[in-house]
Design a protein around this motif. Sequence first.
Motif, PDB file in Angstrom:
ATOM      1  N   MET A   1       0.851  -1.200   0.000  1.00  0.00           N
ATOM      2  CA  MET A   1       0.000   0.000   0.000  1.00  0.00           C
ATOM      3  C   MET A   1       0.880   1.241   0.000  1.00  0.00           C
ATOM      4  N   ASN A   2       0.494   2.241  -0.768  1.00  0.00           N
ATOM      5  CA  ASN A   2       1.235   3.494  -0.870  1.00  0.00           C
ATOM      6  C   ASN A   2       0.986   4.333   0.382  1.00  0.00           C
ATOM      7  N   ALA A   5      -0.695   7.880   0.210  1.00  0.00           N
ATOM      8  CA  ALA A   5      -2.158   7.997   0.279  1.00  0.00           C
ATOM      9  C   ALA A   5      -2.633   8.009   1.728  1.00  0.00           C
ATOM     10  N   GLN A  35      -6.509  10.348  -5.680  1.00  0.00           N
ATOM     11  CA  GLN A  35      -5.739   9.510  -4.758  1.00  0.00           C
ATOM     12  C   GLN A  35      -6.655   8.858  -3.726  1.00  0.00           C
ATOM     13  N   LYS A  37      -9.927   8.247  -4.064  1.00  0.00           N
ATOM     14  CA  LYS A  37     -10.767   7.248  -4.737  1.00  0.00           C
ATOM     15  C   LYS A  37     -10.004   5.947  -4.944  1.00  0.00           C
ATOM     16  N   SER A  38      -8.725   6.058  -5.292  1.00  0.00           N
ATOM     17  CA  SER A  38      -7.893   4.866  -5.473  1.00  0.00           C
ATOM     18  C   SER A  38      -7.718   4.136  -4.152  1.00  0.00           C
ATOM     19  N   LEU A  39      -7.566   4.875  -3.059  1.00  0.00           N
ATOM     20  CA  LEU A  39      -7.420   4.244  -1.753  1.00  0.00           C
ATOM     21  C   LEU A  39      -8.705   3.512  -1.369  1.00  0.00           C
ATOM     22  N   GLU A  40      -9.865   4.124  -1.635  1.00  0.00           N
ATOM     23  CA  GLU A  40     -11.140   3.456  -1.357  1.00  0.00           C
ATOM     24  C   GLU A  40     -11.256   2.159  -2.152  1.00  0.00           C
ATOM     25  N   THR A  41     -10.836   2.199  -3.413  1.00  0.00           N
ATOM     26  CA  THR A  41     -10.889   0.996  -4.242  1.00  0.00           C
ATOM     27  C   THR A  41      -9.969  -0.081  -3.689  1.00  0.00           C
ATOM     28  N   GLU A  42      -8.775   0.338  -3.279  1.00  0.00           N
ATOM     29  CA  GLU A  42      -7.798  -0.629  -2.753  1.00  0.00           C
ATOM     30  C   GLU A  42      -8.297  -1.266  -1.461  1.00  0.00           C
ATOM     31  N   LEU A  43      -8.948  -0.486  -0.615  1.00  0.00           N
ATOM     32  CA  LEU A  43      -9.454  -0.995   0.659  1.00  0.00           C
ATOM     33  C   LEU A  43     -10.844  -1.597   0.542  1.00  0.00           C
ATOM     34  N   ASN A  44     -11.478  -1.369  -0.629  1.00  0.00           N
ATOM     35  CA  ASN A  44     -12.859  -1.817  -0.833  1.00  0.00           C
ATOM     36  C   ASN A  44     -13.763  -1.281   0.281  1.00  0.00           C
TER      37      ASN A  44
END
Length: 292
Positions: A1-2, A5, A35, A37-44
């Motif tokens: 994970m970045n 973010a 950034q 939105k990408s974190l939400e996608t990564e964490l579902n």
Amino acid sequence: MNTRALETLVRINQVQSFSKAAELQNMTLSALSMQMKSLETELNAQLFDRSFRPPKLTPLGRKVAAKALRVLEEQSELIALCGKDGELTGRFRLGMISSASVRLLPHFMAQISRIAPSAEFALSTGLSEQLFEQVHLGLLDAAVVTRVPQAPPDLRFDTIHQEEMVYAVPKSYAGRPLEDVSRLLPFIHFRPSTGIGNLIADYLKDNTEQPKQTTILDNLEASMEFVKSGLGYTLLPAPDVERCSDERVHIITDHAKRMFRELALVSRQEGLNRHWNDEILRIFRSLLPPPD
């Protein structure tokens, strides 16, 4: 994970504003939004309620932000733990007022790169009051600022150097009393809400040489250009006046009451980087002449 973010998420939670967080993270608002939105996608997970404008953190989002802060703190401790024999390692976030950065930052980076080749620095510049806030919020580990009496009491200030403040007037006014200069020319006042500007404002309140007109600027170089063009006079730290002066400028040091600007390294009282701060303070002090 970045972890970048996660840093941004923590900032949003701290300042409760997308636009303010973007400014402090040195990002555009659209880049910050993407950034997250990408974190939400990564964490579902839905971290933000976008029915609000701007979006607000959901209860889950606030919980994740609190956990993210702990992750970032643990990361900092882990990197420090892995340093060899006290070697400075890891990523240190350092801020500096613009005027000092011109004079000190290149020399500082040259020294720190030799002392701590494994260290990484994220550098930023700004005005003192902005840097106070960023250190207070944990966006910076430390910053070089102008210390003022109204500085936040929960921050630690270590003096680096004291610099005398001097008047700069157009050369054609050399030899004239300051009372005459203040009557004939506008005073170029560094913005009163800044560290230097705050000191200047307090000084002028108790000074008999009150300016009749005032022009407010927030750039030291621009202030000196006004003086060079004969459009005003100013009061600034001697090293900066000397750096920006030429044959068109006369410097007055023997005014009614001597005044000094204190350069200081500000950090959080409970900061995890005390070893870092002590070494950085030592280097900055070595770059400046000893006090009179």
